[in-house]
Motif scaffolding. Structure first.
Motif, PDB file in Angstrom:
ATOM      1  N   CYS A  44       5.416  -0.867   9.667  1.00 41.79           N
ATOM      2  CA  CYS A  44       4.615  -0.594   8.593  1.00 41.79           C
ATOM      3  C   CYS A  44       2.942  -0.963   9.014  1.00 41.79           C
ATOM      4  O   CYS A  44       2.911  -1.833   9.789  1.00 41.79           O
ATOM      5  CB  CYS A  44       4.722  -1.443   7.294  1.00 41.79           C
ATOM      6  N   LEU A  67       1.196   0.804   4.306  1.00 37.26           N
ATOM      7  CA  LEU A  67       1.405  -0.283   3.214  1.00 37.26           C
ATOM      8  C   LEU A  67       0.536   0.263   2.095  1.00 37.26           C
ATOM      9  O   LEU A  67      -0.258   0.747   2.157  1.00 37.26           O
ATOM     10  CB  LEU A  67       1.327  -1.600   3.760  1.00 37.26           C
ATOM     11  N   PHE A  71      -0.599  -4.490   0.197  1.00 42.17           N
ATOM     12  CA  PHE A  71      -0.078  -5.022   1.443  1.00 42.17           C
ATOM     13  C   PHE A  71       1.319  -5.486   1.393  1.00 42.17           C
ATOM     14  O   PHE A  71       1.473  -6.264   2.188  1.00 42.17           O
ATOM     15  CB  PHE A  71      -1.109  -5.825   2.491  1.00 42.17           C
ATOM     16  N   VAL A  73       5.348  -5.581   1.641  1.00 39.35           N
ATOM     17  CA  VAL A  73       6.266  -4.697   2.029  1.00 39.35           C
ATOM     18  C   VAL A  73       7.434  -4.567   1.041  1.00 39.35           C
ATOM     19  O   VAL A  73       7.619  -5.743   0.558  1.00 39.35           O
ATOM     20  CB  VAL A  73       6.705  -5.278   3.566  1.00 39.35           C
ATOM     21  N   ASN A  94       3.357 -10.962   7.594  1.00 36.03           N
ATOM     22  CA  ASN A  94       2.419  -9.719   8.213  1.00 36.03           C
ATOM     23  C   ASN A  94       1.361 -10.366   9.084  1.00 36.03           C
ATOM     24  O   ASN A  94       0.559 -10.867   8.725  1.00 36.03           O
ATOM     25  CB  ASN A  94       2.035  -8.595   7.441  1.00 36.03           C
TER      26      ASN A  94
END
Length: 162
Positions: A44, A67, A71, A73, A94
């Motif tokens: 991603c 994404l 942001f 996931v 992330n």
């Protein structure tokens, strides 16, 4: 499946390389018999640039899924996108966004990747900086298709150890 298997390496950058070598079928490096044509790395974006870089030596295709604006996931990002042999490589949290993948979404991702014949790799190099009790190692202890990567050098300030 070896749910208790652990590998100690000199840094997640090299750990990602070793894992990529194993999963992407670098026969001359690890002697692992895999069909590189059937493997893709699914990430991603934005994410840690090493994920894309580690696929280059084997000319492994990289599928980059954007994404959403928050942001976060979610398993929904991957529905209809995965194939057998795919390696889904995600930072938890992330890097660079710092967002965690919610537990329910990680569980859905594990199930989705299992159903598709894919592998889920969670890079938790920065997990010790998070307040949440978010132990993917315990969560996926018996999952045959999940690999969790951790790093001691970030949290414990040991970059010279490498």
């Amino acid at each position: 499946s070896h749910p208790e298997a652990r590998v100690i390496d000199v840094g997640c950058g090299s750990g990602i390389l070793a894992l990529a070598a194993l999963l992407l079928g670098y026969r001359d490096v690890v002697g692992f018999d895999n069909d590189p044509e059937a493997v893709r790395v699914v990430i991603c974006a934005p994410c840690f640039t090493e994920y894309r870089e580690r696929a280059k030596p084997a000319d492994t295709p990289v599928v980059s899924l954007p994404l959403p604006p928050d942001f976060i996931v979610s398993a929904g990002l991957f529905e209809g996108q995965l194939s057998a042999g795919d390696i889904v490589l995600l930072g938890h949290p992330n890097n660079p966004t710092g967002r965690l993948i919610p537990k329910a979404e990680r569980l859905r991702l594990q199930q989705l990747t299992l159903e598709c014949g894919a592998i889920l790799v969670l890079d938790e190099a920065f997990i010790e900086f998070c307040e949440a009790d978010d132990d993917s190692i315990q969560l996926f202890r018996d999952a045959p298709n999940v690999c969790v990567i951790r790093a001691a050098t970030k949290f414990f300030g040991l970059p010279g150890l490498r």
